[in-house]
Design a protein around this motif. Structure first.
Motif, PDB file in Angstrom:
ATOM      1  N   ASN A   1      67.634  45.341  57.319  1.00 42.76           N
ATOM      2  CA  ASN A   1      68.909  44.667  57.106  1.00 42.76           C
ATOM      3  C   ASN A   1      69.683  45.428  56.045  1.00 42.76           C
ATOM      4  N   THR A   2      70.985  45.328  56.101  1.00 49.23           N
ATOM      5  CA  THR A   2      71.824  45.986  55.102  1.00 49.23           C
ATOM      6  C   THR A   2      72.969  45.064  54.737  1.00 49.23           C
TER       7      THR A   2
ATOM      8  N   GLY B   1      77.856  53.401  56.077  1.00 45.66           N
ATOM      9  CA  GLY B   1      77.087  53.792  54.912  1.00 45.66           C
ATOM     10  C   GLY B   1      77.263  55.245  54.532  1.00 45.66           C
ATOM     11  N   LYS B   2      78.252  55.874  55.091  1.00 51.75           N
ATOM     12  CA  LYS B   2      78.492  57.297  54.843  1.00 51.75           C
ATOM     13  C   LYS B   2      78.966  57.526  53.417  1.00 51.75           C
TER      14      LYS B   2
ATOM     15  N   HIS C   1      75.790  48.745  48.156  1.00 54.60           N
ATOM     16  CA  HIS C   1      74.911  48.654  49.323  1.00 54.60           C
ATOM     17  C   HIS C   1      73.482  48.343  48.883  1.00 54.60           C
ATOM     18  N   LEU C   2      72.837  47.426  49.572  1.00 54.10           N
ATOM     19  CA  LEU C   2      71.448  47.085  49.276  1.00 54.10           C
ATOM     20  C   LEU C   2      70.845  46.353  50.464  1.00 54.10           C
TER      21      LEU C   2
ATOM     22  N   TYR D   1      65.633  48.725  49.160  1.00 55.97           N
ATOM     23  CA  TYR D   1      66.410  49.934  48.891  1.00 55.97           C
ATOM     24  C   TYR D   1      67.731  49.565  48.240  1.00 55.97           C
ATOM     25  N   GLU D   2      68.123  50.420  47.320  1.00 59.17           N
ATOM     26  CA  GLU D   2      69.386  50.274  46.596  1.00 59.17           C
ATOM     27  C   GLU D   2      69.604  51.570  45.835  1.00 59.17           C
ATOM     28  N   ASP D   3      70.680  52.248  46.128  1.00 56.12           N
ATOM     29  CA  ASP D   3      71.025  53.469  45.398  1.00 56.12           C
ATOM     30  C   ASP D   3      70.175  54.678  45.753  1.00 56.12           C
ATOM     31  N   GLY D   4      69.503  54.670  46.907  1.00 53.75           N
ATOM     32  CA  GLY D   4      68.950  55.908  47.433  1.00 53.75           C
ATOM     33  C   GLY D   4      67.526  56.248  47.089  1.00 53.75           C
TER      34      GLY D   4
END
Length: 572
Positions: free
Chosen positions: A278-279, A309-310, A332-333, A357-360
Motif C-alpha cells: 500500500n502507498t 512516485g516519480k 510518501h509512506l 518504507y518512508e524516504d527510501g
C-alpha cells in the motif's frame, strides 16, 4: 465529584446485575460476536455471500481479516437461506469512561481505551457516551452466480461524548457505497484498516490502524479477493481524500492512497499465501515551510508525480521550490506486506509481516529490520459450554533502525534518519485531528508524559520503538465473552532528540461482555485498563456500556425481522 462517582457506581452495580441474568441465547438469537470495548471492527453488514460447496465437500473455514476489511463476516447477524436479501443493522448504546483521577482532575484514560477506536474516545474521562449507527448492506448473492448489475448500501455513526461541563459530537462514519460486479465505489467517512494482519487483537496496522477518525475520501476498490473461487485472487483500492483544515501548520492538504494485494490459494486450500503493498501520500495545501508563496504543488502535473512516485530530482525549480525539486512531491509512506494462512482443520494459523518504507531506506535495504511481525491462532470450533479460547495473537513491532543515524545522498547505505511519521513540509505529521493514523506506538506529542524532551516542532517525539504485544479472545460461556490485551514497549525517541536511557511502558486491558437473555439483542460490558511506565501518564480506568442491536432483512416486498417473522410489506 463525589456525586459523579456515586452515579457511576450505581450504573456499574446495575449493569453487573444484568450480567447475572445472562444465559445462553436462544438458537434464533443473532450472534453479535466480539462487540466489546476495544474491539474496533464492528459487524457491519457488507456484501452477504452464500457459499455453494462442491458435491461431497464441506468448508469449515470462517472468514479472516484478510478476506474482509472488517474482522467478522459480513452480515453475521442475519444469514438468509437464499439470495436477494438486503440487511440493515441498527445499534444504540450508552456508557461511561472513568479514570482514577475522576472528571474534575483531568485524569488520562488508559492507552487501550483510546487506541484504535477511530478517534471517538477522548484522552480524559467521559461522564456519558451516547452512540447510534445504522448500516445497510448489499443484497446477498451466491458466489457462483453473477452479481446484480448495480447495488447500493450506506452507513452512518454518530457519537456524543460529555464530561458534564463540555460535550463533543463526532461522526466517525457517514458514507454511501455502490457495487458493480466485483467493484465498489464509495464516498465519505468509513472505518477501515489497511494491511495484512489479525484486525481483532492486533496492536494496529503500521500504516493505517483505525486510531484516528476516518478521513473523508472517494475510493474505487475491489473489496474482496476476486475471483472468489479462483486459485489467484486480487483486491485493490485507489482513493482521493481530504485532511482537516484545522491543522496547525498545513491547511488544505490532500490524501492519495492506493493498494494492491494478491492471494494464492482457494477457499478450501490448506495453505493460502498473501502479498502486496500500500502507498499513501500527503500532498498539496498551504504551508509556511518549503513552499512557493505559501502554496505546495497541487496542479495536475504534481498529482501525476504523486501517483507515480516519480522523483523530481534534476529539476530543482520545477514546482518553484528546491525541496520538492530535490525529492518526491508530497510525503510518501506505506508498507509491503506478506502473510501465510494455514488451515489446521478445527483451527487456523496466520503469520504476517509488514515491512515499512518512508524516504527510501527500504529500497536500499538499510531498514529491513523495521516492521510489524505477528502470528495469530484462531479456534474454529463452535462455542461450547465452559471457558473456551477462541483467538490468540502475538506481535512484535520494531522501528529503531530507520536506515541508520546518518543521512547522505551517497553512498546508499547512509540514506537513514527516515524519521517515521514526521515530515519537514507536513509538520503536522502522519495524523488526522492530532491522532496517529498508523501504529499507536508512534505516539502523538500531546499524549506523552509531561517533561519529556521537546520534538522541535515535529508531530512525534517518539518514533524509534520496540514493542511486544499479546491479545487473547474467548468465552466464559456461550453468552459471556472476553478480550484481553497487554503490551510492553521500549522507547528511544528520535535520532534528533534521543531518550537515554530508553523509556519503558506497560499497558494492559481486559473486557467482559454478556448477552442479556431476557432482553434480546442487548449486551452489557465492562472493561478495565491500566497504564504504568515512563512514556505515558499512569492511568487506571473503567468503561461500562450497554448496547442494543437489531437487524431487519428485506427481499422484494417482504420485510422480516431477525426472528424471521413477517413484519409487513416494503414499498416497491
Amino acid at each position: 465529584m463525589k456525586k459523579g462517582l456515586y452515579r457511576f457506581l450505581l450504573l456499574a452495580v446495575y449493569m453487573l446485575s444484568l450480567t447475572a441474568y445472562a444465559q445462553e441465547p436462544p438458537k434464533n438469537q443473532p450472534n453479535t460476536g466480539f462487540e466489546l470495548t476495544g474491539i474496533r471492527r464492528a459487524s457491519i453488514p457488507g456484501q452477504s455471500v452464500i457459499k455453494v460447496q462442491p458435491a461431497g465437500k464441506t468448508d469449515n473455514r470462517t472468514k479472516t481479516s484478510l478476506d474482509k476489511e472488517d474482522n467478522q463476516p459480513a452480515a453475521t447477524l442475519v444469514r438468509p437461506e437464499e439470495p436477494g436479501w438486503r440487511t440493515t443493522r441498527f445499534q444504540v448504546e450508552t456508557g461511561t469512561y472513568l479514570s482514577h483521577a475522576g472528571l474534575s482532575q483531568g485524569g488520562s484514560l488508559p492507552f487501550w481505551f483510546r487506541t484504535n477506536q477511530y478517534g471517538i474516545v477522548p484522552q480524559g474521562s467521559v461522564a456519558g457516551v451516547l452512540r447510534g449507527n445504522v448500516h445497510t448492506s448489499y443484497k446477498s448473492v451466491i458466489q457462483t452466480a453473477k452479481f446484480d448489475k448495480v447495488d447500493f448500501g450506506y452507513g452512518a455513526d454518530v457519537v456524543l461524548n460529555t464530561t458534564g461541563r463540555d460535550w463533543q459530537l463526532l461522526v466517525p462514519e457517514a458514507y454511501v457505497k455502490m457495487r458493480y460486479g466485483p467493484f465498489e465505489l464509495y464516498g465519505g467517512r468509513r472505518r477501515e484498516v489497511v494491511g495484512l494482519l489479525d484486525t481483532l487483537l492486533s496492536s494496529g496496522s503500521y500504516i493505517w490502524s483505525g486510531n484516528a477518525l476516518p478521513i473523508p475520501k472517494v475510493e474505487l476498490r475491489i473489496p474482496d479477493y476476486w475471483p472468489a473461487r479462483s486459485f489467484v485472487g486480487i483486491k485493490a483500492s485507489y482513493s482521493h481524500g481530504f485532511f482537516e483544515n484545522s491543522r496547525p501548520f498545513v491547511t488544505g492538504a490532500l490524501l492519495h492512497q492506493k493498494s494492491l494485494y494478491v492471494r494464492l490459494g482457494k477457499a478450501d486450500s490448506r495453505l493460502r499465501f498473501y502479498g502486496g503493498m500500500n502507498t499513501q501520500a500527503q500532498w498539496g495545501g498551504r504551508s509556511p515551510f518549503f513552499s512557493t508563496e505559501g502554496r505546495l504543488p497541487s496542479n495536475l502535473e504534481a498529482y501525476l508525480y504523486v501517483v507515480s512516485g516519480k522523483s523530481v530530482a534534476g529539476d530543482s525549480l520545477k514546482f518553484g521550490n528546491s525541496f520538492d525539486g530535490g525529492n518526491r512531491v508530497g510525503n510518501h509512506l506505506g508498507s509491503i506486506d506478506g502473510a501465510l494462512e494455514v488451515n489446521l482443520g478445527y483451527s487456523s494459523l496466520l503469520v504476517y509481516r509488514q515491512s515499512v518504507y518512508e524516504d527510501g531506506s527500504l529500497y536500499y535495504l538499510t531498514s529491513l529490520v523495521d516492521g510489524l511481525n505477528g502470528i495469530s491462532w484462531q479456534n474454529r470450533r463452535q462455542p461450547l459450554a465452559g471457558v473456551q479460547l477462541e483467538r490468540l495473537t502475538v506481535e512484535y513491532l520494531h522501528t529503531m533502525s530507520q536506515g541508520g543515524d546518518m543521512f547522505l545522498d551517497s553512498p546508499a547505505k547512509y540514506r537513514g534518519r527516515d524519521n517515521y511519521f514526521n515530515h519537514a513540509q507536513y509538520r503536522d505529521g502522519w495524523s488526522y485531528f492530532g491522532r496517529t493514523l498508523g501504529t499507536p506506538f508512534i505516539t502523538a506529542n500531546p499524549e506523552l508524559k509531561q517533561g519529556l524532551p521537546p520534538a522541535g516542532g515535529a508531530f512525534t517525539s517518539n518514533n524509534r520503538v520496540q514493542a511486544w504485544h499479546m491479545g487473547a479472545a474467548g468465552r466464559f460461556s456461550p453468552a459471556v465473552s472476553f478480550i484481553g490485551k497487554v503490551s510492553y514497549s521500549r522507547n528511544a525517541g528520535t535520532y534528533d532528540v534521543a531518550l537515554e536511557p530508553m523509556l519503558t511502558q506497560l499497558s494492559a486491558y481486559l473486557s467482559v461482555g454478556a448477552d442479556v437473555g431476557f432482553w434480546p439483542g442487548v449486551q452489557v460490558s465492562g472493561a478495565l485498563g491500566w497504564d504504568r511506565g515512563q512514556l505515558l501518564n499512569d492511568a487506571l480506568g473503567l468503561h461500562l456500556r450497554i448496547r442494543k442491536t437489531w437487524v431487519d432483512k428485506y427481499r422484494k416486498d417482504l420485510v422480516q425481522n431477525v426472528e424471521g417473522q413477517p413484519k409487513g410489506l416494503a414499498k416497491r
